[in-house]
Design an enzyme around this catalytic site. Structure first.
Site, PDB file in Angstrom:
ATOM      1  N   HIS A  79      -1.105   7.182  -8.036  1.00 35.83           N
ATOM      2  CA  HIS A  79      -2.215   6.853  -7.148  1.00 35.83           C
ATOM      3  C   HIS A  79      -3.268   6.054  -7.910  1.00 35.83           C
ATOM      4  O   HIS A  79      -3.238   5.960  -9.143  1.00 35.83           O
ATOM      5  CB  HIS A  79      -2.891   8.135  -6.636  1.00 35.83           C
ATOM      6  N   GLU A 172      -3.230   9.828 -11.135  1.00 37.79           N
ATOM      7  CA  GLU A 172      -4.236   8.826 -10.773  1.00 37.79           C
ATOM      8  C   GLU A 172      -4.440   7.961 -12.009  1.00 37.79           C
ATOM      9  O   GLU A 172      -4.950   8.431 -13.028  1.00 37.79           O
ATOM     10  CB  GLU A 172      -5.545   9.503 -10.374  1.00 37.79           C
TER      11      GLU A 172
END
Length: 279
Positions: A79, A172
């Site tokens: 992400h 992330e």
């Protein structure tokens, strides 16, 4: 997983600080956030694939079929929006305010930390100033429990752990939701060794076969680690894999139509740097 969102999204200016945080790429063409479209772990114990697929977006259905028809052991989804390794659970039990941790939190922390420490920008949080204020950065050692960060219901990492044998974390890797193409070589440089070390962790823990008295593999047997509520099921050939941190464990196998196995004690030694420990 979301080609619709990618086509609709625009990349951030090169080296933007702070980055453009929110992005239309979160949702598909039906305006559904796919990382909130998986079955929720607290909604029951249905394991029938066809029932689980009902009402899901076609992209979610495709990924669910892929996940549930392959004996995956370890995975990660990537992400943007922060720089941190996030591990389950992403959600809490209904009506519960405290963080909802898994039976394998120690192993999940080790997996997340393995990824983070080989990515200097993640472990040291050296690019956190690029993230939009309010994302929670900086994160200690570059890792965080999902529900302790912010609650997400219906995420892919929770689905993997709750409905299959696979342990998944969410990575992330960029403050920018859609970073500028010219920055991609630097992202590869920062994440390359993390990816290699993380994938090698598929060999941590215990692995083996559950067989009958004739040595034939038993499918769908349950392999339970005493004191750990999360069991794993065997493959069609009787194979099993259970990711575990170093320590002493006792396990046994249970299968319909068979007597339960005698308990077996195993010891998983501390791992050498870069070399997963296994029994």
């Amino acid at each position: 997983m979301n080609p619709d969102g990618f086509e609709m999204s625009n990349f951030s200016p090169q080296n933007a600080s702070p980055c453009t945080h929110r992005s239309i790429a979160r949702k598909n063409n039906n305006r559904v956030d796919l990382n909130r479209n998986f079955p929720r772990v607290n909604s029951g114990h249905v394991k029938n694939l066809q029932l689980l697929l009902r009402g899901r977006q076609i992209e979610t259905q495709s990924v669910m079929k892929w996940i549930m028809t392959n004996p995956f052991v370890l995975s990660a989804n990537f992400h943007g929006g922060a720089v941190v390794a996030n591990f389950p659970w992403d959600s809490k039990k209904p009506g519960q305010e405290k963080v909802f941790l898994t039976a394998d939190t120690t192993s999940f922390r080790e997996l997340a930390l393995t990824y983070s420490k080989y990515n200097p920008t993640m472990f040291q949080q050296s690019t956190s100033e690029r993230c939009v204020p309010g994302t929670g950065a900086p994160f200690k050692n570059g890792i965080i429990n999902g529900a302790a960060w912010y609650e997400v219901r219906g995420s892919m990492q929770d689905f993997n752990y709750g409905f299959t044998n696979c342990m998944e974390i969410t990575l992330e890797v960029s403050c920018c939701k859609h970073p500028h193409p010219q920055e991609l070589p630097e992202f590869w440089k920062n994440n390359m060794y993390s990816i290699l070390h993380f994938t090698s962790m598929a060999h941590m823990g215990i692995k083996g076969l559950v067989v009958d008295e004739d040595g034939v593999g038993i499918s769908n047997a349950l392999v339970k680690v005493i004191g750990n509520a999360k069991f794993v099921t065997t493959s069609k050939r009787g194979e099993f894999w259970k990711l575990l941190s170093p320590g002493n464990y006792t396990l046994r196998a249970i299968a319909d139509g068979y007597n339960a196995s005698d308990p077996i004690s195993v010891y998983i030694p501390e791992r050498r740097d870069g070399v997963p420990s296994a029994a």
